[in-house]
Scaffold this motif. Sequence first.
Motif, PDB file in Angstrom:
ATOM      1  N   TYR A   1      35.179 -45.978 -70.505  1.00 21.32           N
ATOM      2  CA  TYR A   1      34.067 -46.589 -71.516  1.00 21.32           C
ATOM      3  C   TYR A   1      33.304 -45.530 -72.228  1.00 21.32           C
ATOM      4  O   TYR A   1      32.941 -45.168 -73.120  1.00 21.32           O
ATOM      5  CB  TYR A   1      32.932 -47.768 -70.190  1.00 21.32           C
ATOM      6  CG  TYR A   1      31.670 -48.024 -71.588  1.00 21.32           C
ATOM      7  CD1 TYR A   1      32.189 -49.200 -72.342  1.00 21.32           C
ATOM      8  CD2 TYR A   1      30.441 -47.334 -71.542  1.00 21.32           C
ATOM      9  CE1 TYR A   1      31.120 -49.783 -72.852  1.00 21.32           C
ATOM     10  CE2 TYR A   1      29.628 -47.688 -72.000  1.00 21.32           C
ATOM     11  CZ  TYR A   1      29.730 -49.252 -72.919  1.00 21.32           C
ATOM     12  OH  TYR A   1      28.769 -50.072 -73.954  1.00 21.32           O
ATOM     13  N   ILE A   2      33.676 -44.656 -70.418  1.00 19.07           N
ATOM     14  CA  ILE A   2      33.311 -42.845 -71.271  1.00 19.07           C
ATOM     15  C   ILE A   2      34.619 -42.585 -71.672  1.00 19.07           C
ATOM     16  O   ILE A   2      35.765 -42.206 -70.613  1.00 19.07           O
ATOM     17  CB  ILE A   2      32.394 -42.403 -70.861  1.00 19.07           C
ATOM     18  CG1 ILE A   2      31.124 -42.798 -70.194  1.00 19.07           C
ATOM     19  CG2 ILE A   2      32.621 -41.131 -70.823  1.00 19.07           C
ATOM     20  CD1 ILE A   2      30.315 -42.750 -71.583  1.00 19.07           C
ATOM     21  N   CYS A   3      34.991 -41.371 -72.744  1.00 22.38           N
ATOM     22  CA  CYS A   3      36.646 -41.484 -72.845  1.00 22.38           C
ATOM     23  C   CYS A   3      36.340 -39.865 -73.738  1.00 22.38           C
ATOM     24  O   CYS A   3      35.725 -39.881 -74.472  1.00 22.38           O
ATOM     25  CB  CYS A   3      37.232 -41.830 -73.817  1.00 22.38           C
ATOM     26  SG  CYS A   3      38.206 -40.702 -74.574  1.00 22.38           S
ATOM     27  N   LEU A   4      36.423 -38.725 -73.292  1.00 20.89           N
ATOM     28  CA  LEU A   4      35.470 -37.626 -73.567  1.00 20.89           C
ATOM     29  C   LEU A   4      36.562 -37.000 -74.319  1.00 20.89           C
ATOM     30  O   LEU A   4      35.911 -36.020 -75.631  1.00 20.89           O
ATOM     31  CB  LEU A   4      35.455 -36.834 -71.987  1.00 20.89           C
ATOM     32  CG  LEU A   4      34.174 -36.862 -70.575  1.00 20.89           C
ATOM     33  CD1 LEU A   4      34.421 -35.656 -69.900  1.00 20.89           C
ATOM     34  CD2 LEU A   4      33.072 -36.468 -71.665  1.00 20.89           C
ATOM     35  N   ASN A   5      37.574 -37.338 -74.990  1.00 19.87           N
ATOM     36  CA  ASN A   5      39.347 -37.225 -75.468  1.00 19.87           C
ATOM     37  C   ASN A   5      38.510 -37.286 -77.165  1.00 19.87           C
ATOM     38  O   ASN A   5      38.935 -36.636 -78.168  1.00 19.87           O
ATOM     39  CB  ASN A   5      40.243 -37.536 -75.602  1.00 19.87           C
ATOM     40  CG  ASN A   5      41.035 -37.046 -74.127  1.00 19.87           C
ATOM     41  OD1 ASN A   5      40.259 -35.585 -73.279  1.00 19.87           O
ATOM     42  ND2 ASN A   5      41.780 -37.259 -72.559  1.00 19.87           N
ATOM     43  N   GLY A   6      37.739 -38.013 -77.794  1.00 19.98           N
ATOM     44  CA  GLY A   6      37.378 -38.519 -78.177  1.00 19.98           C
ATOM     45  C   GLY A   6      36.525 -38.187 -78.894  1.00 19.98           C
ATOM     46  O   GLY A   6      36.057 -38.833 -79.564  1.00 19.98           O
ATOM     47  N   VAL A   7      35.415 -37.130 -78.210  1.00 13.86           N
ATOM     48  CA  VAL A   7      33.825 -36.931 -78.469  1.00 13.86           C
ATOM     49  C   VAL A   7      34.070 -35.732 -79.938  1.00 13.86           C
ATOM     50  O   VAL A   7      33.663 -36.435 -80.761  1.00 13.86           O
ATOM     51  CB  VAL A   7      33.416 -36.240 -77.453  1.00 13.86           C
ATOM     52  CG1 VAL A   7      32.095 -35.220 -78.140  1.00 13.86           C
ATOM     53  CG2 VAL A   7      32.949 -36.658 -75.935  1.00 13.86           C
ATOM     54  N   PRO A   8      35.129 -35.411 -79.439  1.00 10.39           N
ATOM     55  CA  PRO A   8      35.758 -34.024 -80.558  1.00 10.39           C
ATOM     56  C   PRO A   8      35.489 -35.686 -82.467  1.00 10.39           C
ATOM     57  O   PRO A   8      35.080 -35.381 -83.809  1.00 10.39           O
ATOM     58  CB  PRO A   8      36.484 -33.743 -80.949  1.00 10.39           C
ATOM     59  CG  PRO A   8      36.905 -33.453 -79.403  1.00 10.39           C
ATOM     60  CD  PRO A   8      36.070 -34.589 -79.218  1.00 10.39           C
TER      61      PRO A   8
END
Length: 296
Positions: free
Chosen positions: A243-250
């Motif tokens: 649910y939390i994906c840091l790779n998709g933040v940018p």
Amino acid sequence: MTTYLMDGNTVAKHLENSPYSFFPQWYDTERPDAIASCLSLGKIALITDNSPSVLAAPARFLEFFASTGDAYERWHFSVFIRFLRLAAFMLSIMFSAFYVAVTTYHYQFIPATLLKTIVSSRSSVPFDPMIEALLMEFVIELLREAGVRLPTKIGQTIGIVGGLVIGQAVVQAGLAGNVLIVSVAAGALSSFIVPNYTMETSLRLLRFVAILLAGFLGYFGLMVFFIVFIAHLCHLRSINREYICLNGVPFYMFLTRSLMPQSVAHPVTDVVAGDGSKHEMRSEAQPCHQHAKPGE
């Protein structure tokens, strides 16, 4: 026993990994371009006959704060508005809870001039700050639901006039302080910035949980709320995807695409000659960002 599923949201309830979670695990929308964008990212879409909304999964936490119209604006404004939505999400949850924690346990954190204002506004209030905040939050929820159920023209008037009249009457009656009215109004206004209605309803429930913890435990209760909140989001899954994906933040903040104009790519074309042999033909077009030299 036959179960009739009339809408896609009803189907999604049977497909969620954590059905007791406050947070939605399927992204629902009524916009075709939003679903087309989800399909282009490799997601699946759940379409129900005679239903105006379509669901997409796996859903990410940041996607509920992104609007499809953001991609049509300049990237500078899109990044700003998405950061603003995230800030409004936290502000809506913590504003009233922070007021309760400060006025109940932590007076030393309030400047002297502001403390005088808070004390004077609460001098005639017979309730504890937690009861006072819960009462005003309950009134806000009543006004919100009344505005939704009434006709559109009347509902907007009731929401605005009712909020002003009831807020002023509550302060004059000594049931709540002026500072709390400002805190509750700011938190309610921040919740409307969230573009997804399902996430907004989760936000409304979390606000009451934060107020209760702040009223019983103060700042320690707020820290417990934050720890459980972050741990739950990290543990949550949407069709077995994080649910939390840091790779998709940018990507969601429009920070992965180059701001410089790129040249037009011309693919290799196979040309079949008369004798049956194939030859590669490449375009000789120059990149669009290169300017011609003087005299050419």
